[in-house]
Scaffold this active site. Structure first.
Site, short mmCIF file in Angstrom:
data_model
loop_
_atom_site.label_atom_id
_atom_site.label_comp_id
_atom_site.label_asym_id
_atom_site.label_seq_id
_atom_site.Cartn_x
_atom_site.Cartn_y
_atom_site.Cartn_z
CE LYS A 285 -7.39 -18.25 18.79
NZ LYS A 285 -7.74 -19.58 19.35
NE ARG A 359 -17.84 -22.99 19.64
CZ ARG A 359 -17.23 -23.84 20.45
NH1 ARG A 359 -17.88 -24.40 21.45
NH2 ARG A 359 -15.96 -24.16 20.26
N1 BES Z 1 -10.12 -20.59 15.41
C1 BES Z 1 -10.04 -21.34 16.61
C2 BES Z 1 -9.76 -22.82 16.37
C3 BES Z 1 -8.43 -23.16 15.77
C4 BES Z 1 -7.37 -23.51 16.59
C5 BES Z 1 -8.24 -23.20 14.40
C6 BES Z 1 -6.15 -23.84 16.05
C7 BES Z 1 -7.02 -23.53 13.84
C8 BES Z 1 -5.98 -23.86 14.68
C9 BES Z 1 -11.36 -21.23 17.37
O1 BES Z 1 -12.04 -20.03 17.23
C10 BES Z 1 -11.04 -21.35 18.81
O2 BES Z 1 -10.36 -20.52 19.32
N2 BES Z 1 -11.54 -22.40 19.45
C11 BES Z 1 -11.30 -22.63 20.83
C12 BES Z 1 -12.60 -23.08 21.46
C13 BES Z 1 -12.57 -23.13 22.96
C14 BES Z 1 -12.42 -21.73 23.52
C15 BES Z 1 -13.85 -23.75 23.47
C16 BES Z 1 -10.24 -23.71 20.95
O3 BES Z 1 -10.22 -24.62 20.14
O4 BES Z 1 -9.40 -23.61 21.84
MN MN Z 2 -11.41 -18.56 18.58
#
Ligand code: BES
Ligand code: MN
Ligand code: ZN
Length: 509
Positions: A285, A359
């Protein structure tokens, strides 16, 4: 006669007693402050009583436009004439016909949060006779949540929980239930607010064991070796990039009438995503997006807070809670893009993005839970940024394979004032998680509909059991303080889960 309830689940240093005084005389209440709930359009009920004692002060202020009773308006009246308390805090609830349990939770929290800016020894809240028990219960919970801040790591605290809270003209049992609900919410908030180097899979599991001891829950903690024996290779794949070893925690609460027999299947399984820190892994990230990722175990915190409260309330249901605890890091053993992991169920998942880890973890936790054959599975997870794009910060997305299950979840959430909104699960989305090399891949095609493709992956692991998924990426964590809650973990879904368990118990009884 007053009755006292002290929080027993939380290890908040501020755990403070909450009392009920059903036959109190508010005019004679001696304390630092008394909170009065006011609707627009003149004084009635408890407000009328207080107004008389003060020689019409409240009605004069209303006439002058200084008090309106509009939603969350919070006006302190210092040294009120004719009253024994040091301050009367008037909190607006908005029009009487729109007052509901959720609004009272937040209104009470606004008042408590405001008063907690200084240490107070005795704070009274004046219950309204026209409130239902459910409304009073949520008001009590809101006050006890609102007075607790995000102060764990600060020498100079911004909020000071009251030494004693007294609910005046309120029924003892109802106040007791409200205090237990707040306990579960504050427990979840505290876990979310702990920094990731203090709360990681092992320490989360230890916290769960402590809570299980206090609440009288059966607990099973699966360590790395057990997870390997159980073939939880999806969960283990996510954990590999971290030096912290993963855990899966199972908690059982067998309420009296649980499915008839003690050994019968659970009425309800609560499942939570417990990623104690989400760096994104090799799909790292950006810094801004990573800053708040200690919140990525909010689902697990909600499941734990809820089952602890459900047990404390002695609800007549059999509930199991299951949480998958991992840290998603990019160490040299990290799982990689293009890897194919075999989940516990045997389904193979091709990894296209290591940041879509929640997931992958839940795939195995859901499979473990499905073995127990619960009547319903409800999972909650900070699963996708896409859900926040769709619904904003305050509304959780819900997804289901069984409309009756989803309706029950939605009704429970709305009853306590947490907003949820159902998103579709059309078959077309299944095509998006088809993989060229494995049974499925862990992301959809592109970003569009990302909250749905995530839910679609989870659906593959519930074996047709009635299931609802709640994406709390928005509501789990407040980036900034709100009038009713300090910034940080909000305890999202604890109250809906408790309410759902209560309704499940009633439906059977
Ligand atoms: N934990 C994150 C989702 C999240 C984002 C929670 C902001 C709280 C605040 C999750 O694991 C994630 O990173 N999801 C990705 C999925 C994508 C890579 C398909 C996302 O939402 O960008
Ligand atoms: Mn994530
Ligand atoms: Zn995540």
């Amino acid at each position: 006669m007053s009755h006292e309830f002290t929080a027993t689940l939380t290890t908040n240093s501020g755990a403070a007693p909450i009392q009920a005084d059903p036959s109190a005389d508010p005019v004679r209440f001696e304390g630092d402050a008394m909170v009065l709930f006011l609707c627009p359009g003149g004084v009635s009920g408890a407000a009328a009583e207080v107004d008389r004692a003060t020689g019409g002060l409240i009605s004069r202020l209303i006439d002058a436009g200084e008090l309106t009773g509009k939603r969350y308006e919070c006006v302190p009246l210092l040294a009120p004439p004719g009253l024994a308390c040091g301050q009367l805090l008037v909190i607006g609830t908005g029009s009487a016909d729109e007052v509901d349990a959720g609004l009272l939770y937040r209104a009470a929290a606004v008042a408590a949060r405001q008063l907690s800016s200084r240490p107070r020894s005795r704070v009274g809240f004046l219950a309204e006779g026209r409130w239902t028990n459910e409304q009073l219960e949520q008001a009590v919970a809101g006050a006890a949540v609102g007075m607790v801040g995000q102060d764990l790591y600060r020498a100079e605290k911004k909020q000071h929980p009251f030494a004693t809270t007294i609910w005046l003209e309120a029924a003892v049992e109802v106040v007791g239930r409200g205090a237990l609900i707040a306990d579960g919410v504050n427990l979840a908030r505290r876990l979310v607010n702990l920094p990731p180097d203090d709360l990681y899979p092992e320490t989360f599991a230890e916290e769960a064991a402590t809570i299980a001891g206090r609440a009288g829950l059966e607990i099973e903690i699966w360590d790395q070796a057990r997870l390997e024996r159980e073939n939880c290779r999806a969960l283990l794949a996510v954990a590999r990039g971290s030096t912290r070893s993963p855990r899966l925690v199972l908690l059982h609460y067998r309420g009296l009438r649980g499915s008839g027999q003690p050994g019968g299947p659970p009425d309800l399984a609560l499942v939570g995503k417990g990623v104690t820190f989400d760096s994104g892994g090799l799909s790292l990230k950006p810094s801004d997006g990573m800053l708040t990722m200690k919140c990525d175990m909010s689902g697990a915190a909600a499941a734990l807070g809820a089952i602890a409260t459900i047990a404390a309330l002695k609800l007549p249901v059999h509930v199991v809670a299951a949480v998958g605890l991992v840290e998603n890091m990019n160490g040299s053993a990290a799982y990689k893009l293009g890897d194919v992991v075999t989940a516990r169920s045997g389904v193979t998942i091709e990894i296209h993005n290591t940041d879509a880890e929640g997931r992958v973890v839940l795939a195995d936790v859901l499979d473990v839970v499905a073995d127990l054959q619960p009547r319903r599975i409800v999972d909650t997870a900070t699963l996708t940024g896409a859900c926040m794009v769709a619904l904003g910060r305050d509304i959780a997305g819900v997804f289901t394979n069984d409309q009756a299950c989803c309706d029950a979840v939605t009704a429970a959430a709305e009853a306590v004032g947490e907003r949820v909104w159902q998103l579709p699960m059309d078959r077309d989305f299944d095509e998006q998680i088809e993989s060229p090399v494995a049974d499925i891949k862990n992301v959809g095609d592109g970003r569009l509909g990302g909250a749905i493709t995530a839910a679609k992956l989870l659906e593959r692991f519930v074996r047709g059991i009635p299931w609802t998924h709640i994406d709390i990426a928005g509501p789990a964590f407040a980036d900034k303080p709100r009038p009713w809650i300090a910034g940080g973990g909000t305890g999202s879904m604890v109250r809906p889960f408790v309410e759902l368990a209560r309704r499940t118990g009633h439906a059977k009884a």
